[in-house]
Design an enzyme around this catalytic site. Structure first.
Site, short mmCIF file in Angstrom:
data_model
loop_
_atom_site.label_atom_id
_atom_site.label_comp_id
_atom_site.label_asym_id
_atom_site.label_seq_id
_atom_site.Cartn_x
_atom_site.Cartn_y
_atom_site.Cartn_z
CE LYS A 114 -4.95 -1.56 1.70
NZ LYS A 114 -5.21 -1.72 3.08
CE LYS A 197 -9.32 -9.94 -2.42
NZ LYS A 197 -9.19 -9.73 -0.98
CE LYS A 200 -15.62 -5.53 2.25
NZ LYS A 200 -14.64 -5.01 2.89
P1 ADP Z 1 -12.40 -7.20 0.19
O1 ADP Z 1 -10.72 -7.09 -0.83
O2 ADP Z 1 -13.56 -7.30 -0.35
O3 ADP Z 1 -12.39 -5.26 0.53
P2 ADP Z 1 -11.31 -8.32 2.16
O4 ADP Z 1 -10.00 -8.09 2.10
O5 ADP Z 1 -11.83 -7.15 3.34
O6 ADP Z 1 -12.24 -7.44 1.17
O7 ADP Z 1 -11.74 -9.29 3.45
C1 ADP Z 1 -12.82 -9.35 4.06
C2 ADP Z 1 -13.00 -11.39 3.81
O8 ADP Z 1 -13.52 -11.40 3.07
C3 ADP Z 1 -12.17 -12.07 4.09
O9 ADP Z 1 -12.80 -13.26 5.16
C4 ADP Z 1 -11.75 -12.37 3.02
O10 ADP Z 1 -10.55 -13.42 2.82
C5 ADP Z 1 -13.17 -12.56 2.26
N1 ADP Z 1 -12.43 -12.28 0.75
C6 ADP Z 1 -12.14 -11.04 0.09
N2 ADP Z 1 -12.36 -11.10 -1.35
C7 ADP Z 1 -13.04 -12.05 -1.42
C8 ADP Z 1 -12.48 -13.22 -2.48
N3 ADP Z 1 -12.20 -12.31 -3.90
N4 ADP Z 1 -12.64 -14.61 -2.75
C9 ADP Z 1 -13.11 -15.07 -1.79
N5 ADP Z 1 -12.95 -14.69 0.02
C10 ADP Z 1 -13.21 -13.38 -0.17
NA NA Z 2 -10.11 -4.34 1.07
#
Ligand code: ADP
Ligand code: NA
Length: 330
Positions: A114, A197, A200
Site C-alpha cells: 500500500k 481477486k 469491494k
Molecule cells: P475486500 O477485498 O472485498 O475489501 P476484505 O479484504 O475486507 O475484502 O476481506 C474480508 C473477508 O472477505 C476476508 O475474510 C476475505 O478472506 C474475504 N474475501 C474478500 N474477497 C474475497 C474473494 N474475492 N474471495 C474469497 N474471499 C474473499
Molecule cells: Na479491502
C-alpha cells in the site's frame, strides 16, 4: 466442554459486500458459529485508515452488520458487534504497539504494497500499525482460531508472535491463536479480470457482484463475464480462469461438486451455463438482499442487537485488558 473461541471481522469499506466476502467469509462463518463461541466484528476502526465521509462510514458500518445477519450470522448465537463500541480494542493495540518492533511492523507485505502504491506521504501511521490493532482484536477475546484469507496470514503470524512475546515477558496472559486459511476453492475472482481477486475496493465494479444489488443487475454482469473461446464448461484455473471462477461460484452457492456441474453443461454453450449460474445467484442473493434491506429500513432492532452484543464483547475484552494492565504495571 466449553466451545473453542473464534474471532473474525470485516471492514465496512463499501455500501455492499461482494460475493467473495459472502463465499470466502460469511458462508463459512455461518457454519462455524454452530461449533465455536464466535465473535464477528465490523471493524470500523480499521476502516479509518482510508479516507471516509463520517456519515457514510456510519451507514456502511450498519449496512455491513445488516448483511452479516442477513447472511445467517445470528446475533443471539454469535457475538456480532461493532469494533469501536468496545474501547478495549484501541487500548490493547497501544500496549501491543510498545512490544512490536518497528522493523517487524515494516515487514508486513500489505503495508509495503500500500505504501508503495500510494507513496509514504499519502500513507498514514494507522495503516502501518493496522496489524497491531488486528492483533489486539484477536487477543482480547482469547481466540483459539481466526479464519482469514491468505492475504491476512502474515498478520495472524504477527499476532502469534506478540502473544508469545507478551506471555514470555509477563506471564501467561494470551491464548496463542491458530489461523484457519480459506480453501483455494473459496477464492472468488473478478468477473471481468478473472486472475484478480474480486474486491469491494476494486477500481471498476463491472466484474464485482454486490450482495445488495438488484438481482437483474447481477444476472447481467454474469452474462457479460469474461470466458474463453473453447466453449467447454471445464475447470482449469490456469487455462480457463473465467469459466473456472464461474464454476467455483456455482459450486459454492449450490453445495454441488464441480464435476457434477461440468456434466450438467457438457455439450452446451457458455450462454446456457451463465443463465444457469445467474439463476443460482439470484435465488441465493434475492432473499439475503431483502432481509438486509428490511433490517436497514427499521434500524432500531439492528442497533439494539449491536448494543447488546457490544456489551457481551466488552465483558470479555475488559477482563483481558484488566489482566494486561495488571501485569505491565498500569
Ligand atoms: P475486500 O477485498 O472485498 O475489501 P476484505 O479484504 O475486507 O475484502 O476481506 C474480508 C473477508 O472477505 C476476508 O475474510 C476475505 O478472506 C474475504 N474475501 C474478500 N474477497 C474475497 C474473494 N474475492 N474471495 C474469497 N474471499 C474473499
Ligand atoms: Na479491502
Amino acid at each position: 466442554m466449553s466451545k473453542a473461541r473464534l474471532y473474525s471481522g470485516m471492514q465496512p469499506s463499501a455500501d455492499s459486500l461482494q460475493i467473495g466476502n459472502y463465499i470466502g467469509a460469511l458462508l463459512q462463518w455461518r457454519d462455524l458459529q454452530e461449533s465455536y463461541d464466535a465473535f464477528f466484528s465490523v471493524v470500523d476502526l480499521h476502516a479509518l485508515t482510508q479516507p471516509n465521509d463520517p456519515a457514510e462510514l456510519r451507514a456502511k458500518t450498519r449496512r455491513t452488520a445488516a448483511q452479516y445477519i442477513a447472511a445467517g450470522i445470528e446475533p443471539s448465537k454469535s457475538t456480532l458487534y461493532v469494533q469501536s463500541h468496545v474501547p478495549a480494542h484501541a487500548e490493547l493495540a497501544w500496549v501491543l504497539s510498545t512490544i512490536t518492533g518497528f522493523g517487524e511492523a515494516g515487514r508486513m507485505t500489505q503495508f509495503k504494497d500500500k505504501s508503495k502504491r500510494y507513496g509514504t506521504d499519502a500513507t498514514n501511521v494507522g495503516l502501518f500499525t493496522y496489524p497491531v490493532l488486528m492483533a489486539a482484536d484477536i487477543l482480547l477475546y482469547q481466540s483459539d482460531v481466526v479464519p482469514v484469507g491468505d492475504d491476512q496470514k502474515q498478520h495472524v503470524e504477527l499476532t502469534r508472535d506478540l502473544a508469545e512475546r507478551f506471555n514470555a515477558r509477563y506471564g501467561q496472559t494470551f491464548q496463542v491463536p491458530m489461523p484457519v486459511i480459506q480453501t483455494e476453492t473459496a477464492r472468488i475472482y473478478d468477473l471481468q479480470n478473472p486472475t484478480a481477486k474480486m474486491s469491494k475496493s476494486a477500481e471498476s465494479d463491472a466484474g464485482v457482484l454486490w450482495l445488495l444489488d438488484e438481482p437483474a443487475k447481477s444476472a447481467k454482469k454474469i452474462m457479460r463475464a469474461v470466458t474463453d473461446s473453447e466453449g467447454v464448461v471445464r475447470y482449469d484455473r490456469e487455462a480457463k480462469p473465467g469459466v473456472s471462477n464461474l464454476l467455483v461460484i456455482y459450486a459454492a452457492l449450490t453445495g454441488r461438486q464441480i464435476p457434477s456441474i461440468e456434466d450438467e453443461y457438457a455439450g452446451r454453450g457458455y450462454g446456457d451455463f451463465k443463465k444457469g449460474l445467474a439463476e443460482v445467484v439470484v435465488n441465493e442473493f434475492g432473499p439475503v438482499r431483502e432481509r438486509a434491506l428490511a433490517l436497514l429500513d427499521d434500524p432500531a432492532e439492528l442497533d439494539r442487537a449491536l448494543a447488546v452484543n457490544a456489551e457481551k464483547a466488552s465483558a470479555v475484552a475488559e477482563r483481558t485488558l484488566g489482566d494486561v494492565y495488571d501485569r505491565i504495571g498500569l
